[in-house]
Each structure stands twice: as C-alpha cells, then as structure tokens.
Design a protein around this motif. Structure first.
Motif, PDB file in Angstrom:
ATOM      1  N   ILE A 161       0.842  -1.199   0.000  1.00 33.19           N
ATOM      2  CA  ILE A 161       0.000   0.000   0.000  1.00 33.19           C
ATOM      3  C   ILE A 161       0.877   1.249   0.000  1.00 33.19           C
ATOM      4  N   GLY A 162       0.551   2.205  -0.871  1.00 30.70           N
ATOM      5  CA  GLY A 162       1.194   3.516  -0.851  1.00 30.70           C
ATOM      6  C   GLY A 162       0.139   4.604  -0.826  1.00 30.70           C
ATOM      7  N   LEU A 163       0.358   5.647  -0.019  1.00 30.88           N
ATOM      8  CA  LEU A 163      -0.599   6.763  -0.006  1.00 30.88           C
ATOM      9  C   LEU A 163       0.127   8.094   0.096  1.00 30.88           C
ATOM     10  N   TYR A 164      -0.513   9.153  -0.449  1.00 33.96           N
ATOM     11  CA  TYR A 164       0.122  10.468  -0.545  1.00 33.96           C
ATOM     12  C   TYR A 164      -0.940  11.459  -1.037  1.00 33.96           C
ATOM     13  N   PRO A 165      -0.732  12.770  -0.826  1.00 29.96           N
ATOM     14  CA  PRO A 165      -1.656  13.747  -1.393  1.00 29.96           C
ATOM     15  C   PRO A 165      -1.655  13.650  -2.917  1.00 29.96           C
ATOM     16  N   LYS A 166      -2.817  13.627  -3.522  1.00 32.86           N
ATOM     17  CA  LYS A 166      -2.936  13.428  -4.969  1.00 32.86           C
ATOM     18  C   LYS A 166      -2.202  14.509  -5.746  1.00 32.86           C
ATOM     19  N   MET A 167      -2.121  15.707  -5.179  1.00 29.40           N
ATOM     20  CA  MET A 167      -1.461  16.812  -5.885  1.00 29.40           C
ATOM     21  C   MET A 167       0.040  16.569  -6.082  1.00 29.40           C
ATOM     22  N   LEU A 168       0.610  15.686  -5.275  1.00 28.82           N
ATOM     23  CA  LEU A 168       2.044  15.410  -5.370  1.00 28.82           C
ATOM     24  C   LEU A 168       2.268  14.266  -6.359  1.00 28.82           C
ATOM     25  N   THR A 169       2.274  14.604  -7.645  1.00 26.19           N
ATOM     26  CA  THR A 169       2.333  13.581  -8.687  1.00 26.19           C
ATOM     27  C   THR A 169       3.624  12.767  -8.627  1.00 26.19           C
ATOM     28  N   GLU A 170       4.698  13.338  -8.124  1.00 20.24           N
ATOM     29  CA  GLU A 170       5.959  12.602  -8.021  1.00 20.24           C
ATOM     30  C   GLU A 170       5.823  11.404  -7.088  1.00 20.24           C
ATOM     31  N   GLU A 171       4.992  11.544  -6.053  1.00 23.32           N
ATOM     32  CA  GLU A 171       4.830  10.450  -5.095  1.00 23.32           C
ATOM     33  C   GLU A 171       4.079   9.266  -5.692  1.00 23.32           C
ATOM     34  N   SER A 172       3.278   9.519  -6.710  1.00 25.08           N
ATOM     35  CA  SER A 172       2.613   8.422  -7.405  1.00 25.08           C
ATOM     36  C   SER A 172       3.653   7.504  -8.038  1.00 25.08           C
ATOM     37  N   ALA A 173       4.639   8.111  -8.699  1.00 24.25           N
ATOM     38  CA  ALA A 173       5.722   7.325  -9.305  1.00 24.25           C
ATOM     39  C   ALA A 173       6.574   6.657  -8.228  1.00 24.25           C
ATOM     40  N   ASN A 174       6.800   7.344  -7.110  1.00 30.69           N
ATOM     41  CA  ASN A 174       7.607   6.771  -6.032  1.00 30.69           C
ATOM     42  C   ASN A 174       6.955   5.533  -5.431  1.00 30.69           C
ATOM     43  N   ALA A 175       5.628   5.564  -5.289  1.00 27.51           N
ATOM     44  CA  ALA A 175       4.918   4.399  -4.752  1.00 27.51           C
ATOM     45  C   ALA A 175       5.130   3.193  -5.652  1.00 27.51           C
ATOM     46  N   GLU A 176       5.141   3.415  -6.954  1.00 25.49           N
ATOM     47  CA  GLU A 176       5.362   2.318  -7.893  1.00 25.49           C
ATOM     48  C   GLU A 176       6.799   1.811  -7.814  1.00 25.49           C
ATOM     49  N   VAL A 177       7.758   2.714  -7.630  1.00 23.37           N
ATOM     50  CA  VAL A 177       9.162   2.310  -7.480  1.00 23.37           C
ATOM     51  C   VAL A 177       9.310   1.399  -6.261  1.00 23.37           C
ATOM     52  N   LEU A 178       8.675   1.766  -5.152  1.00 24.56           N
ATOM     53  CA  LEU A 178       8.758   0.961  -3.936  1.00 24.56           C
ATOM     54  C   LEU A 178       8.117  -0.411  -4.144  1.00 24.56           C
ATOM     55  N   MET A 179       6.956  -0.439  -4.790  1.00 22.27           N
ATOM     56  CA  MET A 179       6.302  -1.719  -5.054  1.00 22.27           C
ATOM     57  C   MET A 179       7.182  -2.619  -5.920  1.00 22.27           C
ATOM     58  N   GLU A 180       7.742  -2.055  -6.980  1.00 21.79           N
ATOM     59  CA  GLU A 180       8.552  -2.840  -7.911  1.00 21.79           C
ATOM     60  C   GLU A 180       9.809  -3.400  -7.245  1.00 21.79           C
ATOM     61  N   SER A 181      10.295  -2.722  -6.210  1.00 19.56           N
ATOM     62  CA  SER A 181      11.543  -3.134  -5.568  1.00 19.56           C
ATOM     63  C   SER A 181      11.345  -4.187  -4.475  1.00 19.56           C
ATOM     64  N   VAL A 182      10.097  -4.448  -4.076  1.00 18.11           N
ATOM     65  CA  VAL A 182       9.837  -5.292  -2.906  1.00 18.11           C
ATOM     66  C   VAL A 182      10.494  -6.665  -3.042  1.00 18.11           C
ATOM     67  N   GLN A 183      11.138  -7.089  -1.961  1.00 21.64           N
ATOM     68  CA  GLN A 183      11.727  -8.423  -1.867  1.00 21.64           C
ATOM     69  C   GLN A 183      10.904  -9.280  -0.900  1.00 21.64           C
ATOM     70  N   HIS A 184      10.772 -10.560  -1.240  1.00 17.08           N
ATOM     71  CA  HIS A 184      10.064 -11.509  -0.381  1.00 17.08           C
ATOM     72  C   HIS A 184      10.621 -12.905  -0.643  1.00 17.08           C
ATOM     73  N   PRO A 185      11.325 -13.469   0.337  1.00 22.60           N
ATOM     74  CA  PRO A 185      11.673 -12.916   1.647  1.00 22.60           C
ATOM     75  C   PRO A 185      12.622 -11.728   1.523  1.00 22.60           C
ATOM     76  N   TYR A 186      12.503 -10.772   2.440  1.00 21.86           N
ATOM     77  CA  TYR A 186      13.346  -9.595   2.435  1.00 21.86           C
ATOM     78  C   TYR A 186      14.776  -9.994   2.761  1.00 21.86           C
ATOM     79  N   GLU A 187      15.728  -9.491   1.968  1.00 18.21           N
ATOM     80  CA  GLU A 187      17.128  -9.905   2.094  1.00 18.21           C
ATOM     81  C   GLU A 187      18.019  -8.820   2.700  1.00 18.21           C
ATOM     82  N   GLY A 188      17.437  -7.700   3.115  1.00 16.31           N
ATOM     83  CA  GLY A 188      18.236  -6.599   3.630  1.00 16.31           C
ATOM     84  C   GLY A 188      18.749  -6.843   5.034  1.00 16.31           C
TER      85      GLY A 188
END
Length: 222
Positions: free
Chosen positions: A195-222
């Motif tokens: 889940i990602g959430l942010y003020p809709k007016m901040l269009t950059e955060e829409s792209a950032n939420a997708e970057v975070l989703m695409e990067s997710v590891q499972h199981p997490y290796e960090g």
C-alpha cells in the motif's frame, strides 16, 4: 512446534515426519497449528531513491479457533509481518510526514483442505479497509474512498494488478484528495499486501509508490 514452508520443503523425509507429528498433535488437540510468513519490504536502494524512511517493522501474532470436519474446534496461530515507511513532503510551505508506504505479509493458512486465512478472497477494496491502520500519517482519517483505476505493474517477477483509490482528508483546515495505490497477490506461500498513499497533488509520489512496489523483496534480504 512452528513450521515454515521453507523448512518443510528443504527438510526432506525428516522434516516430513516432524510435520506429520505436529499435525497429529494439532488434530488430537495437544497444541495449536502454527504458520509463519516471510517479511516483505522494499529495498534500501528504492527507499533512498524515493526519500522514504523506515517508521516501524513488527511481527504480529494472529490466533484464532477453527472448526474441523466433525465439529471439532482447534487453535491456529500465525505470524504476520508489517513494514511501514513514511516521507516528509512539503505542503502549504511546511514539511510534514504526508506520504506513506506499507508492506504486509500474511501466511497461507490451510487446515484439512480449508483456508483459515481471515483475509483470503478479500477484494483490494476490502483489504484497503482492513489494512489502513498499518499506515499512519499527519493527514488523519481518510474518508469517502472510491476506486479510480487499475493498471498492471511488474512486482516479484510477475505482472500484478494495482488498484488506485481516491479519498478525502483534512489538512490545515482544508479538504484534500489522498491517492492510495494497493496491490495484493500470493507469493511463495504468503499473501502480500502493498500500500502507498500520498496527497494526490504530489504527482511525483505516485511514481515513487510504484518504485517501492517494484523493488519489494520476499523474503526480504536486507
């Protein structure tokens, strides 16, 4: 006795005997059947790229009683991972924690061929209502949430459906639109909810939420 899917698959005959013994104890009522999930989380590189900071990582225990064929009741215990991240964004000349991201991992839970996972078969809208409490930000309550669109996104080696929702919240006495992106899918025996959430007016955060989703590891290796 606790069994993860990884240990059962890797243990061979010895692990199979141990699992059989554990299930026998469960059926006889000598102990609960336990399920473990693996943590899911975005990579450190994606967090640095998008400017998000870790807020909280916790493992919670879910306990419930299920009814087996014949009306026999038995206890089930499961571990659930929740990883939450926030970001300070600028609004009305001030910086505040206005964007958030969360990754939740719930184990697949099946007893006697029946799913006992409390969120199994929930729609993304139902999951959103269930998991909004995993994300905290300075916007306060988000209300009047409605579905806006769906789109595909590559996450963990496959194309996932991401749903976008729009809700209303109050900030500095003004009503603002909050955009929420959510995807849920099965991966390696766990149900993942991102889940990602942010003020809709901040269009950059829409792209950032997708970057975070695409990067997710499972199981997490960090």
């Amino acid at each position: 006795m606790t069994y993860s899917r990884r240990s059962v698959l890797a243990a061979g005959a010895t692990g199979s005997l141990a699992l059989t013994a554990g299930c026998l104890d469960f059926v006889l009522g000598n102990g609960p059947l336990k399920f473990d999930s693996d943590r899911a989380a975005p990579t450190d590189g994606a967090l640095e790229e998008t400017g998000y900071q870790k807020q909280e990582v916790r493992e919670e225990k879910l306990e419930r009683t299920v009814e087996l064929p014949g009306g026999v009741e038995r206890d089930v215990s499961a571990s659930i991972w929740a990883s939450a991240y926030t970001k300070k964004v600028e609004y009305a000349g001030q910086k505040r924690e206005g964007a958030a991201f969360a990754a939740v991992s719930v184990p697949g839970m099946e007893v006697a061929g029946k799913s006992v996972n409390p969120i199994d078969d929930m729609s993304n809208k139902e999951l959103l209502d269930r998991f909004m409490s995993q994300i905290e930000s300075e916007q306060g309550a988000i209300e009047d949430i409605e579905h806006e669109e769906s789109f595909p996104l590559g996450v963990l080696g496959d194309e996932r459906t991401v749903d976008t929702f729009i809700g209303k919240s109050e900030l500095e006495g003004q009503t603002i639109d909050i955009e929420i992106k959510l995807t849920s899918f099965d991966h390696d025996g766990d149900l993942l909810v991102l889940i990602g959430l942010y003020p809709k007016m901040l269009t950059e955060e829409s792209a950032n939420a997708e970057v975070l989703m695409e990067s997710v590891q499972h199981p997490y290796e960090g």
